[in-house]
Design a protein around this motif. Sequence first.
Motif, PDB file in Angstrom:
ATOM      1  N   ILE A 151       0.810  -1.213   0.000  1.00 29.27           N
ATOM      2  CA  ILE A 151       0.000   0.000   0.000  1.00 29.27           C
ATOM      3  C   ILE A 151       0.848   1.270   0.000  1.00 29.27           C
ATOM      4  CG2 ILE A 151      -0.282   0.035   2.528  1.00 29.27           C
ATOM      5  CD1 ILE A 151      -3.223   0.972   1.976  1.00 29.27           C
ATOM      6  N   TRP A 152       1.973   1.268   0.726  1.00 32.36           N
ATOM      7  CA  TRP A 152       2.778   2.493   0.830  1.00 32.36           C
ATOM      8  C   TRP A 152       3.481   2.781  -0.500  1.00 32.36           C
ATOM      9  CZ3 TRP A 152       0.382   3.896   4.800  1.00 32.36           C
ATOM     10  CH2 TRP A 152       0.100   3.019   5.846  1.00 32.36           C
ATOM     11  N   ASP A 153       3.965   1.746  -1.169  1.00 32.03           N
ATOM     12  CA  ASP A 153       4.589   1.930  -2.482  1.00 32.03           C
ATOM     13  C   ASP A 153       3.555   2.347  -3.526  1.00 32.03           C
ATOM     14  OD1 ASP A 153       7.105   1.210  -1.516  1.00 32.03           O
ATOM     15  OD2 ASP A 153       6.737  -0.917  -1.858  1.00 32.03           O
ATOM     16  N   PHE A 154       2.347   1.790  -3.399  1.00 30.93           N
ATOM     17  CA  PHE A 154       1.258   2.143  -4.312  1.00 30.93           C
ATOM     18  C   PHE A 154       0.910   3.627  -4.160  1.00 30.93           C
ATOM     19  CE2 PHE A 154      -3.253   2.240  -5.659  1.00 30.93           C
ATOM     20  CZ  PHE A 154      -3.151   1.620  -6.895  1.00 30.93           C
ATOM     21  N   ALA A 155       0.893   4.106  -2.920  1.00 32.11           N
ATOM     22  CA  ALA A 155       0.598   5.522  -2.659  1.00 32.11           C
ATOM     23  C   ALA A 155       1.692   6.419  -3.222  1.00 32.11           C
ATOM     24  CB  ALA A 155       0.442   5.764  -1.153  1.00 32.11           C
ATOM     25  N   LEU A 156       2.934   5.967  -3.108  1.00 20.73           N
ATOM     26  CA  LEU A 156       4.059   6.745  -3.619  1.00 20.73           C
ATOM     27  C   LEU A 156       3.978   6.916  -5.131  1.00 20.73           C
ATOM     28  CD1 LEU A 156       6.811   8.105  -3.153  1.00 20.73           C
ATOM     29  CD2 LEU A 156       7.873   5.846  -3.311  1.00 20.73           C
ATOM     30  N   ALA A 157       3.518   5.864  -5.821  1.00 15.85           N
ATOM     31  CA  ALA A 157       3.461   5.897  -7.281  1.00 15.85           C
ATOM     32  C   ALA A 157       2.150   6.449  -7.826  1.00 15.85           C
ATOM     33  CB  ALA A 157       3.682   4.481  -7.827  1.00 15.85           C
ATOM     34  N   ASN A 158       1.181   6.670  -6.955  1.00 18.61           N
ATOM     35  CA  ASN A 158      -0.151   7.051  -7.400  1.00 18.61           C
ATOM     36  C   ASN A 158      -0.656   8.243  -6.585  1.00 18.61           C
ATOM     37  OD1 ASN A 158      -2.937   7.225  -7.938  1.00 18.61           O
ATOM     38  ND2 ASN A 158      -3.116   5.033  -8.298  1.00 18.61           N
ATOM     39  N   PRO A 159      -0.412   9.471  -7.053  1.00 15.65           N
ATOM     40  CA  PRO A 159      -0.806  10.667  -6.288  1.00 15.65           C
ATOM     41  C   PRO A 159      -2.305  10.729  -5.975  1.00 15.65           C
ATOM     42  CG  PRO A 159       0.665  11.257  -8.090  1.00 15.65           C
ATOM     43  CD  PRO A 159       0.300   9.813  -8.294  1.00 15.65           C
ATOM     44  N   GLU A 160      -3.145  10.214  -6.870  1.00 16.86           N
ATOM     45  CA  GLU A 160      -4.592  10.260  -6.634  1.00 16.86           C
ATOM     46  C   GLU A 160      -4.972   9.361  -5.453  1.00 16.86           C
ATOM     47  OE1 GLU A 160      -8.830   9.550  -8.999  1.00 16.86           O
ATOM     48  OE2 GLU A 160      -6.930   9.371 -10.090  1.00 16.86           O
ATOM     49  N   PHE A 161      -4.362   8.177  -5.409  1.00 14.66           N
ATOM     50  CA  PHE A 161      -4.613   7.280  -4.278  1.00 14.66           C
ATOM     51  C   PHE A 161      -4.030   7.875  -3.001  1.00 14.66           C
ATOM     52  CE2 PHE A 161      -3.161   3.925  -1.390  1.00 14.66           C
ATOM     53  CZ  PHE A 161      -4.364   3.295  -1.133  1.00 14.66           C
ATOM     54  N   ASN A 162      -2.860   8.458  -3.104  1.00 16.61           N
ATOM     55  CA  ASN A 162      -2.211   9.077  -1.945  1.00 16.61           C
ATOM     56  C   ASN A 162      -3.123  10.143  -1.335  1.00 16.61           C
ATOM     57  OD1 ASN A 162       0.149   9.451  -0.220  1.00 16.61           O
ATOM     58  ND2 ASN A 162       0.415  11.416  -1.256  1.00 16.61           N
ATOM     59  N   LYS A 163      -3.748  10.955  -2.179  1.00 18.27           N
ATOM     60  CA  LYS A 163      -4.658  12.005  -1.708  1.00 18.27           C
ATOM     61  C   LYS A 163      -5.900  11.389  -1.061  1.00 18.27           C
ATOM     62  CE  LYS A 163      -7.023  16.201  -3.407  1.00 18.27           C
ATOM     63  NZ  LYS A 163      -8.427  15.862  -3.115  1.00 18.27           N
TER      64      LYS A 163
END
Length: 354
Positions: A151-163
């Motif tokens: 999940i943390w790597d996914f958030a790093l690569a995906n600004p929309e998910f991170n937001k």
Amino acid sequence: MAKVELGEEEAMLQGQADIWQYMFGFVESMALKCAVELGIADIINSYGHPVTMSQITSSIGSPSPDINCLARIMRLLVRKRVFSANPHPETGDKLYGLTHSSKLLLRESELSLAPMIVAQNHPWLLAPWHCMSKCVKEGGIAFEKAHGSEIWDFALANPEFNKLFNEAMACASKVTMKAILSTYKDGFDGIGSLVDVGGGTGTVVTEIVKAHPHIRGINFDLPHVVSTALEYPGVSHVGGDMFVAIPSADGIFMKWTMHDWSDEDCIKILKNCRKAIPEKSGKVIIVDLVLQPDGEGIFDGAGLLFDLVMVAHASGGKERTEVEWKKVLEEGGFPRYNIIKIPAPQSIIEAYPM
């Protein structure tokens, strides 16, 4: 009151009813998400009093709303006491109003859970649930099986998910922080500097500093997380990795952080916490669930749900019983602890190095 024993036929019928209910448990969540996306609670609140279905649909912002579809969704949410519905004393028209539950859906409310509802029901966070049986058979991490990364790597690569994720965490933090600040008033006495480990965009430590201006707050999280944080007097944002080192301070605060990680990872985090605080006067304040699997408390049932959320979304994380917390704390260098209950799903665990 003793439970009434059912006959075999009645028990089978009840079992069938239970399975149907559990099978379609997702329907309640999706109806709730629909209400948030349409802003139903906000529409009712804007009138200042209960309103008719036609008043709701006229405010949705659609040229051709399906009033029958919405009425059926609202019927379920009324049954679940998310909204109220009572007849108009003169016309008999059904009037929909807010309840204590739907007040938590108001977008502009300080204690809104609307962003969390949207996030938890987004396809990104729903997909890992379909991988749970794979995790049982093969081991591994459900989120990684669903998306190819943790999940943390996914958030790093995906600004929309991170937001999406950060907004969900921030709104949940506000609800929890109200409970903490109202019942743990003396807990921050004697702490001149406080690091919020895994503090996200700084919502939590900002609230603590507002309530306790003598504290110098440090919001500590991964660099891509703190890069989106807003500035606030008395709070600094530091990017880093809690598995490598944690900034030094009088105290450390961790809310809904430890449950994301395995026992081994938690022990590493705690050892770094111990290095970062004074040996005699320092303490770590952990805000996390203390699981009561057979408990009858208001949030004990939710605790078991949160534990499965950890299976779906976390990197080996879990909710822990007091026995499990004691083991992790001792191995992490904190032989003494104190558990304080607050009006929230979580408890406060004060951990001391000596």
